[in-house]
Design a protein around this motif. Structure first.
Motif, PDB file in Angstrom:
ATOM      1  N   VAL A   1      16.132  -1.662   6.631  1.00 54.54           N
ATOM      2  CA  VAL A   1      15.737  -3.048   6.915  1.00 54.54           C
ATOM      3  C   VAL A   1      14.216  -3.161   6.937  1.00 54.54           C
ATOM      4  CG1 VAL A   1      15.724  -4.859   8.689  1.00 54.54           C
ATOM      5  CG2 VAL A   1      17.835  -3.593   8.206  1.00 54.54           C
ATOM      6  N   ASP A   2      13.701  -4.142   6.186  1.00 52.25           N
ATOM      7  CA  ASP A   2      12.304  -4.555   6.349  1.00 52.25           C
ATOM      8  C   ASP A   2      12.345  -5.806   7.220  1.00 52.25           C
ATOM      9  OD1 ASP A   2       9.725  -5.412   6.268  1.00 52.25           O
ATOM     10  OD2 ASP A   2       9.533  -5.358   4.082  1.00 52.25           O
ATOM     11  N   ALA A   3      11.924  -5.676   8.466  1.00 54.05           N
ATOM     12  CA  ALA A   3      12.062  -6.775   9.428  1.00 54.05           C
ATOM     13  C   ALA A   3      11.029  -7.872   9.223  1.00 54.05           C
ATOM     14  CB  ALA A   3      11.971  -6.222  10.845  1.00 54.05           C
ATOM     15  N   THR A   4       9.943  -7.563   8.510  1.00 55.40           N
ATOM     16  CA  THR A   4       8.855  -8.532   8.293  1.00 55.40           C
ATOM     17  C   THR A   4       8.358  -8.411   6.852  1.00 55.40           C
ATOM     18  OG1 THR A   4       7.305  -6.885   9.162  1.00 55.40           O
ATOM     19  CG2 THR A   4       8.041  -8.568  10.697  1.00 55.40           C
ATOM     20  N   MET A   5       9.021  -9.118   5.972  1.00 56.49           N
ATOM     21  CA  MET A   5       8.801  -8.988   4.529  1.00 56.49           C
ATOM     22  C   MET A   5       7.360  -9.270   4.108  1.00 56.49           C
ATOM     23  SD  MET A   5      10.972 -11.312   1.871  1.00 56.49           S
ATOM     24  CE  MET A   5      12.316 -11.414   3.011  1.00 56.49           C
ATOM     25  N   GLY A   6       6.801 -10.383   4.563  1.00 56.11           N
ATOM     26  CA  GLY A   6       5.421 -10.730   4.225  1.00 56.11           C
ATOM     27  C   GLY A   6       5.189 -10.751   2.716  1.00 56.11           C
ATOM     28  N   GLN A   7       4.182 -10.030   2.273  1.00 55.65           N
ATOM     29  CA  GLN A   7       3.870 -10.003   0.840  1.00 55.65           C
ATOM     30  C   GLN A   7       4.761  -9.038   0.061  1.00 55.65           C
ATOM     31  OE1 GLN A   7      -0.574 -10.420  -0.026  1.00 55.65           O
ATOM     32  NE2 GLN A   7      -0.590  -9.456   1.980  1.00 55.65           N
ATOM     33  N   GLY A   8       5.622  -8.332   0.763  1.00 54.75           N
ATOM     34  CA  GLY A   8       6.614  -7.502   0.076  1.00 54.75           C
ATOM     35  C   GLY A   8       6.211  -6.060  -0.185  1.00 54.75           C
ATOM     36  N   TYR A   9       5.080  -5.631   0.325  1.00 52.70           N
ATOM     37  CA  TYR A   9       4.653  -4.250   0.046  1.00 52.70           C
ATOM     38  C   TYR A   9       5.642  -3.224   0.605  1.00 52.70           C
ATOM     39  CZ  TYR A   9       0.132  -6.047  -1.467  1.00 52.70           C
ATOM     40  OH  TYR A   9      -0.870  -6.713  -2.158  1.00 52.70           O
ATOM     41  N   ASP A  10       6.082  -3.465   1.842  1.00 56.21           N
ATOM     42  CA  ASP A  10       7.025  -2.511   2.451  1.00 56.21           C
ATOM     43  C   ASP A  10       8.397  -2.611   1.779  1.00 56.21           C
ATOM     44  OD1 ASP A  10       5.128  -1.610   4.330  1.00 56.21           O
ATOM     45  OD2 ASP A  10       5.613  -3.270   5.667  1.00 56.21           O
ATOM     46  N   THR A  11       8.787  -3.826   1.424  1.00 50.10           N
ATOM     47  CA  THR A  11      10.080  -4.000   0.756  1.00 50.10           C
ATOM     48  C   THR A  11      10.109  -3.202  -0.545  1.00 50.10           C
ATOM     49  OG1 THR A  11      10.115  -6.266   1.632  1.00 50.10           O
ATOM     50  CG2 THR A  11      11.735  -5.726  -0.034  1.00 50.10           C
ATOM     51  N   VAL A  12       9.042  -3.300  -1.319  1.00 53.88           N
ATOM     52  CA  VAL A  12       8.975  -2.563  -2.591  1.00 53.88           C
ATOM     53  C   VAL A  12       8.923  -1.052  -2.334  1.00 53.88           C
ATOM     54  CG1 VAL A  12       7.491  -2.057  -4.587  1.00 53.88           C
ATOM     55  CG2 VAL A  12       7.995  -4.428  -3.967  1.00 53.88           C
ATOM     56  N   PHE A  13       8.162  -0.658  -1.332  1.00 47.99           N
ATOM     57  CA  PHE A  13       8.100   0.771  -0.988  1.00 47.99           C
ATOM     58  C   PHE A  13       9.513   1.303  -0.710  1.00 47.99           C
ATOM     59  CE2 PHE A  13       8.347   3.610   2.691  1.00 47.99           C
ATOM     60  CZ  PHE A  13       7.865   4.765   2.102  1.00 47.99           C
ATOM     61  N   LEU A  14      10.283   0.578   0.099  1.00 48.27           N
ATOM     62  CA  LEU A  14      11.640   1.029   0.460  1.00 48.27           C
ATOM     63  C   LEU A  14      12.564   1.003  -0.761  1.00 48.27           C
ATOM     64  CD1 LEU A  14      11.911  -0.879   3.853  1.00 48.27           C
ATOM     65  CD2 LEU A  14      11.702   1.605   3.576  1.00 48.27           C
TER      66      LEU A  14
ATOM     67  N   LYS B   1      19.601   3.539   8.223  1.00 49.21           N
ATOM     68  CA  LYS B   1      18.853   4.790   8.308  1.00 49.21           C
ATOM     69  C   LYS B   1      17.429   4.548   8.803  1.00 49.21           C
ATOM     70  CE  LYS B   1      19.615   8.639   7.140  1.00 49.21           C
ATOM     71  NZ  LYS B   1      19.322   9.398   5.945  1.00 49.21           N
ATOM     72  N   ALA B   2      16.899   3.349   8.520  1.00 49.65           N
ATOM     73  CA  ALA B   2      15.486   3.109   8.866  1.00 49.65           C
ATOM     74  C   ALA B   2      15.195   1.618   8.886  1.00 49.65           C
ATOM     75  CB  ALA B   2      14.581   3.801   7.848  1.00 49.65           C
ATOM     76  N   ALA B   3      14.072   1.291   9.531  1.00 45.06           N
ATOM     77  CA  ALA B   3      13.567  -0.080   9.508  1.00 45.06           C
ATOM     78  C   ALA B   3      12.052  -0.037   9.683  1.00 45.06           C
ATOM     79  CB  ALA B   3      14.199  -0.922  10.617  1.00 45.06           C
ATOM     80  N   ILE B   4      11.406  -1.124   9.253  1.00 43.73           N
ATOM     81  CA  ILE B   4       9.957  -1.233   9.463  1.00 43.73           C
ATOM     82  C   ILE B   4       9.612  -2.645   9.901  1.00 43.73           C
ATOM     83  CG2 ILE B   4       9.490  -1.664   6.993  1.00 43.73           C
ATOM     84  CD1 ILE B   4       6.821  -0.057   7.465  1.00 43.73           C
ATOM     85  N   PHE B   5       8.701  -2.732  10.846  1.00 45.90           N
ATOM     86  CA  PHE B   5       8.094  -3.992  11.279  1.00 45.90           C
ATOM     87  C   PHE B   5       6.596  -3.902  10.996  1.00 45.90           C
ATOM     88  CE2 PHE B   5      11.183  -5.978  14.315  1.00 45.90           C
ATOM     89  CZ  PHE B   5      12.081  -4.935  14.441  1.00 45.90           C
ATOM     90  N   ASN B   6       6.028  -4.950  10.442  1.00 42.54           N
ATOM     91  CA  ASN B   6       4.579  -5.122  10.355  1.00 42.54           C
ATOM     92  C   ASN B   6       4.286  -6.374  11.151  1.00 42.54           C
ATOM     93  OD1 ASN B   6       2.259  -3.990   8.605  1.00 42.54           O
ATOM     94  ND2 ASN B   6       4.120  -3.396   7.497  1.00 42.54           N
ATOM     95  N   LEU B   7       3.812  -6.223  12.378  1.00 39.94           N
ATOM     96  CA  LEU B   7       3.663  -7.383  13.253  1.00 39.94           C
ATOM     97  C   LEU B   7       2.412  -8.190  12.889  1.00 39.94           C
ATOM     98  CD1 LEU B   7       4.661  -5.663  16.620  1.00 39.94           C
ATOM     99  CD2 LEU B   7       6.119  -6.791  14.916  1.00 39.94           C
ATOM    100  N   GLY B   8       2.440  -9.476  13.281  1.00 36.05           N
ATOM    101  CA  GLY B   8       1.279 -10.323  13.019  1.00 36.05           C
ATOM    102  C   GLY B   8       1.628 -11.470  12.095  1.00 36.05           C
ATOM    103  N   TYR B   9       0.657 -11.846  11.267  1.00 37.14           N
ATOM    104  CA  TYR B   9       0.829 -13.013  10.387  1.00 37.14           C
ATOM    105  C   TYR B   9       0.726 -12.603   8.921  1.00 37.14           C
ATOM    106  CZ  TYR B   9      -4.246 -12.652  10.404  1.00 37.14           C
ATOM    107  OH  TYR B   9      -5.529 -12.179  10.306  1.00 37.14           O
ATOM    108  N   LEU B  10       1.224 -13.497   8.070  1.00 32.52           N
ATOM    109  CA  LEU B  10       1.174 -13.279   6.632  1.00 32.52           C
ATOM    110  C   LEU B  10      -0.261 -13.502   6.150  1.00 32.52           C
ATOM    111  CD1 LEU B  10       2.793 -12.873   3.968  1.00 32.52           C
ATOM    112  CD2 LEU B  10       3.233 -15.314   3.975  1.00 32.52           C
ATOM    113  N   PRO B  11      -0.909 -12.478   5.595  1.00 37.60           N
ATOM    114  CA  PRO B  11      -2.287 -12.657   5.130  1.00 37.60           C
ATOM    115  C   PRO B  11      -2.381 -13.805   4.116  1.00 37.60           C
ATOM    116  CG  PRO B  11      -1.681 -10.348   5.092  1.00 37.60           C
ATOM    117  CD  PRO B  11      -0.422 -11.116   5.390  1.00 37.60           C
ATOM    118  N   LYS B  12      -3.479 -14.491   4.102  1.00 34.35           N
ATOM    119  CA  LYS B  12      -3.750 -15.609   3.179  1.00 34.35           C
ATOM    120  C   LYS B  12      -2.744 -16.741   3.365  1.00 34.35           C
ATOM    121  CE  LYS B  12      -4.819 -12.141  -0.170  1.00 34.35           C
ATOM    122  NZ  LYS B  12      -4.046 -11.475  -1.161  1.00 34.35           N
TER     123      LYS B  12
END
Ligand SMILES: C[S@@+](CC[C@H](N)C(=O)[O-])C[C@H]1O[C@@H](n2cnc3c(N)ncnc32)[C@H](O)[C@@H]1O
Length: 180
Positions: free
Chosen positions: A23-36, A86-97
């Motif tokens: 799970v990518d809990a905070t998609m944002g610009q999608g960097y973590d989603t693509v990494f996973l 198996k895993a999850a990631i959070f990137n807390l804060g706001y969507l840049p730009k």
């Protein structure tokens, strides 16, 4: 030396194998989603902003990988995910730009984290990238640290990684592993 986000990715890649549900809990610009997705995991990603889904969809297409993108808050993860992860990631804060008023909030972040910890398999890991330089960031940082500090040591290993001589408010990583 690895920065906190690189360390997060390194520690997640150590445990994720192709076909794992993550799970990518905070998609944002999608960097973590693509990494996973590049790890050939089955990725379910959340964000409350349509812009995040659009940016992530573009990034996935460019990388020629796929993920399930959900326009909803991560606090509702249990409505979409009912299998072990198996895993999850959070990137807390706001969507840049973007709209800096739309930030992750302590209450919903902890709600989602508690639900994801329930779904996490033994040996699974959850990464939290803590950004706290914005309004409301300190409260969320402290709420997360209080929560993870209270997790039982017999069930979870919790580690923290970040720079200590940087100016301003350097982000840091909290990594949780469910013990075998
Ligand atoms: C720091 S950004 C994430 C960066 C992202 N991981 C990347 O790789 O680009 C934080 C994101 O969390 C989103 N967000 C805020 N509240 C949320 C919630 N309750 N559920 C899911 N996403 C949320 C924001 O819209 C923003 O896009």
């Amino acid at each position: 030396m690895l920065g906190p986000l690189e360390m997060a990715h390194h520690l997640l890649a150590e445990v994720i194998v192709p076909g794992d549900l993550v799970v990518d809990a905070t998609m944002g610009q999608g960097y973590d989603t693509v990494f996973l997705a590049r790890l050939k995991a089955e990725v379910i990603a959340f964000d409350v902003q349509r812009l995040a889904l659009d940016m992530t969809a573009d990034r996935l297409e460019q990388a020629q990988v796929s993920a399930q993108l959900i326009l909803d808050g991560h606090e509702n993860v249990d409505q979409y995910v009912n299998q072990p992860i198996k895993a999850a990631i959070f990137n807390l804060g706001y969507l840049p730009k973007s709209d800096k008023q739309v930030i992750t909030q302590a209450e919903t972040t902890l709600d989602a984290l508690a639900k994801l910890l329930e779904l996490l398999v033994k040996g699974g890991r959850i990464a939290l990238m803590i950004y706290y330089g914005h309004a409301g960031g300190l409260e969320e940082r402290d709420a997360v640290l209080t929560f993870v500090s209270g997790l039982p040591q017999s069930v979870f290993q919790v580690m923290r990684y970040g720079g200590i001589n940087q100016v301003n408010q350097p982000p840091f990583l909290v990594m949780i592993e469910k013990r075998l």
